[in-house]
Design an enzyme around this catalytic site. Sequence first.
Site, PDB file in Angstrom:
ATOM      1  N   ARG A  29       9.422 -17.522  -4.854  1.00 58.97           N
ATOM      2  CA  ARG A  29       8.396 -16.876  -5.683  1.00 58.97           C
ATOM      3  C   ARG A  29       8.754 -15.413  -5.936  1.00 58.97           C
ATOM      4  O   ARG A  29       9.178 -14.707  -5.015  1.00 58.97           O
ATOM      5  CB  ARG A  29       7.047 -16.926  -4.971  1.00 58.97           C
ATOM      6  CG  ARG A  29       6.623 -18.330  -4.581  1.00 58.97           C
ATOM      7  CD  ARG A  29       5.637 -18.908  -5.533  1.00 58.97           C
ATOM      8  NE  ARG A  29       5.242 -20.237  -5.097  1.00 58.97           N
ATOM      9  CZ  ARG A  29       4.527 -21.078  -5.840  1.00 58.97           C
ATOM     10  NH1 ARG A  29       4.160 -20.746  -7.056  1.00 58.97           N
ATOM     11  NH2 ARG A  29       4.194 -22.255  -5.372  1.00 58.97           N
ATOM     12  N   ASP A  30       8.545 -14.988  -7.169  1.00 52.32           N
ATOM     13  CA  ASP A  30       8.767 -13.578  -7.514  1.00 52.32           C
ATOM     14  C   ASP A  30       7.736 -12.717  -6.788  1.00 52.32           C
ATOM     15  O   ASP A  30       6.560 -13.060  -6.719  1.00 52.32           O
ATOM     16  CB  ASP A  30       8.657 -13.381  -9.023  1.00 52.32           C
ATOM     17  CG  ASP A  30       9.230 -12.044  -9.469  1.00 52.32           C
ATOM     18  OD1 ASP A  30      10.261 -12.058 -10.164  1.00 52.32           O
ATOM     19  OD2 ASP A  30       8.646 -10.994  -9.125  1.00 52.32           O
ATOM     20  N   ASN A  87      17.374 -12.470 -17.961  1.00 53.36           N
ATOM     21  CA  ASN A  87      17.621 -11.138 -18.503  1.00 53.36           C
ATOM     22  C   ASN A  87      19.047 -10.760 -18.163  1.00 53.36           C
ATOM     23  O   ASN A  87      19.437 -10.789 -16.995  1.00 53.36           O
ATOM     24  CB  ASN A  87      16.664 -10.111 -17.875  1.00 53.36           C
ATOM     25  CG  ASN A  87      15.223 -10.360 -18.295  1.00 53.36           C
ATOM     26  OD1 ASN A  87      14.956 -10.705 -19.439  1.00 53.36           O
ATOM     27  ND2 ASN A  87      14.297 -10.190 -17.366  1.00 53.36           N
ATOM     28  N   VAL A  96      17.862  -6.703 -11.078  1.00 55.67           N
ATOM     29  CA  VAL A  96      18.614  -7.195  -9.912  1.00 55.67           C
ATOM     30  C   VAL A  96      19.888  -7.851 -10.445  1.00 55.67           C
ATOM     31  O   VAL A  96      19.821  -8.823 -11.212  1.00 55.67           O
ATOM     32  CB  VAL A  96      17.790  -8.204  -9.087  1.00 55.67           C
ATOM     33  CG1 VAL A  96      18.617  -8.715  -7.911  1.00 55.67           C
ATOM     34  CG2 VAL A  96      16.489  -7.566  -8.586  1.00 55.67           C
ATOM     35  N   HIS A 100      19.917 -14.591 -12.070  1.00 55.74           N
ATOM     36  CA  HIS A 100      18.702 -15.332 -11.731  1.00 55.74           C
ATOM     37  C   HIS A 100      18.007 -15.784 -12.998  1.00 55.74           C
ATOM     38  O   HIS A 100      18.095 -15.142 -14.046  1.00 55.74           O
ATOM     39  CB  HIS A 100      17.752 -14.486 -10.876  1.00 55.74           C
ATOM     40  CG  HIS A 100      17.428 -13.153 -11.480  1.00 55.74           C
ATOM     41  ND1 HIS A 100      18.286 -12.086 -11.379  1.00 55.74           N
ATOM     42  CD2 HIS A 100      16.357 -12.726 -12.189  1.00 55.74           C
ATOM     43  CE1 HIS A 100      17.749 -11.051 -12.002  1.00 55.74           C
ATOM     44  NE2 HIS A 100      16.586 -11.407 -12.513  1.00 55.74           N
ATOM     45  N   HIS A 102      14.228 -16.868 -14.397  1.00 55.42           N
ATOM     46  CA  HIS A 102      12.791 -16.867 -14.151  1.00 55.42           C
ATOM     47  C   HIS A 102      12.226 -18.189 -14.657  1.00 55.42           C
ATOM     48  O   HIS A 102      12.536 -18.613 -15.774  1.00 55.42           O
ATOM     49  CB  HIS A 102      12.106 -15.735 -14.925  1.00 55.42           C
ATOM     50  CG  HIS A 102      12.586 -14.352 -14.577  1.00 55.42           C
ATOM     51  ND1 HIS A 102      11.855 -13.491 -13.802  1.00 55.42           N
ATOM     52  CD2 HIS A 102      13.714 -13.682 -14.910  1.00 55.42           C
ATOM     53  CE1 HIS A 102      12.509 -12.346 -13.669  1.00 55.42           C
ATOM     54  NE2 HIS A 102      13.641 -12.433 -14.344  1.00 55.42           N
TER      55      HIS A 102
HETATM   56  P1  5GP Z   1      14.949  -9.005 -13.614  1.00 58.09           P
HETATM   57  O1  5GP Z   1      14.069  -7.898 -14.108  1.00 58.09           O
HETATM   58  O2  5GP Z   1      16.234  -8.471 -13.016  1.00 58.09           O
HETATM   59  O3  5GP Z   1      15.189 -10.082 -14.628  1.00 58.09           O
HETATM   60  O4  5GP Z   1      14.120  -9.714 -12.470  1.00 58.09           O
HETATM   61  C1  5GP Z   1      14.152  -9.327 -11.143  1.00 58.09           C
HETATM   62  C2  5GP Z   1      12.933  -9.923 -10.514  1.00 58.09           C
HETATM   63  O5  5GP Z   1      13.090  -9.885  -9.109  1.00 58.09           O
HETATM   64  C3  5GP Z   1      11.651  -9.145 -10.843  1.00 58.09           C
HETATM   65  O6  5GP Z   1      10.727 -10.020 -11.484  1.00 58.09           O
HETATM   66  C4  5GP Z   1      11.160  -8.657  -9.472  1.00 58.09           C
HETATM   67  O7  5GP Z   1       9.752  -8.704  -9.336  1.00 58.09           O
HETATM   68  C5  5GP Z   1      11.853  -9.612  -8.518  1.00 58.09           C
HETATM   69  N1  5GP Z   1      12.149  -9.052  -7.206  1.00 58.09           N
HETATM   70  C6  5GP Z   1      12.759  -7.854  -6.935  1.00 58.09           C
HETATM   71  N2  5GP Z   1      12.891  -7.685  -5.604  1.00 58.09           N
HETATM   72  C7  5GP Z   1      12.359  -8.796  -5.022  1.00 58.09           C
HETATM   73  C8  5GP Z   1      12.215  -9.199  -3.663  1.00 58.09           C
HETATM   74  O8  5GP Z   1      12.595  -8.512  -2.706  1.00 58.09           O
HETATM   75  N3  5GP Z   1      11.619 -10.401  -3.440  1.00 58.09           N
HETATM   76  C9  5GP Z   1      11.181 -11.208  -4.466  1.00 58.09           C
HETATM   77  N4  5GP Z   1      10.597 -12.363  -4.135  1.00 58.09           N
HETATM   78  N5  5GP Z   1      11.315 -10.855  -5.760  1.00 58.09           N
HETATM   79  C10 5GP Z   1      11.895  -9.667  -6.031  1.00 58.09           C
END
Ligand code: 5GP
Length: 113
Positions: A29-30, A87, A96, A100, A102
Amino acid sequence: MDDCIFCKILKGEIPSDKVYEDELLYAFRDIAPAAPVHVLIIPKEHIESANALNAEHKELLGHIVLTAAKIAKDLGVAEDGYRILNNCGKNAGQTVFHLHFHLLAGDEFKNLV
Ligand code: 5GP
Ligand code: ZN
């Protein structure tokens, strides 16, 4: 990758709310959900972004999409619909740099894109 948050999650150094795991993938889970169901699906291999993908990853990518569909089914959102989103890079909002996808579902995600 020592300084990668998602590699730390894979190693159990950072706790996560797991929804699925197999030999290639991990899903959890996010931490800041943008929808009622917001799951992140990551390969266990550290791949920085979609820019680092090549033909050798074809099978892995197919597996990710099929697994996203399975998770949606398992979580009971497949029928009503869901979005699979990646993304790539800073302009897309990638924060990150471990590949990944979503998985977003529920009533409140429709205006994201
Ligand atoms: P991005 O913006 O890179 O596509 O998505 C990164 C996602 O990772 C974001 O939606 C953010 O909320 C999630 N995220 C960042 N750090 C952590 C973490 O430590 N644990 C979890 N479960 N999600 C994280
Ligand atoms: Zn990583």
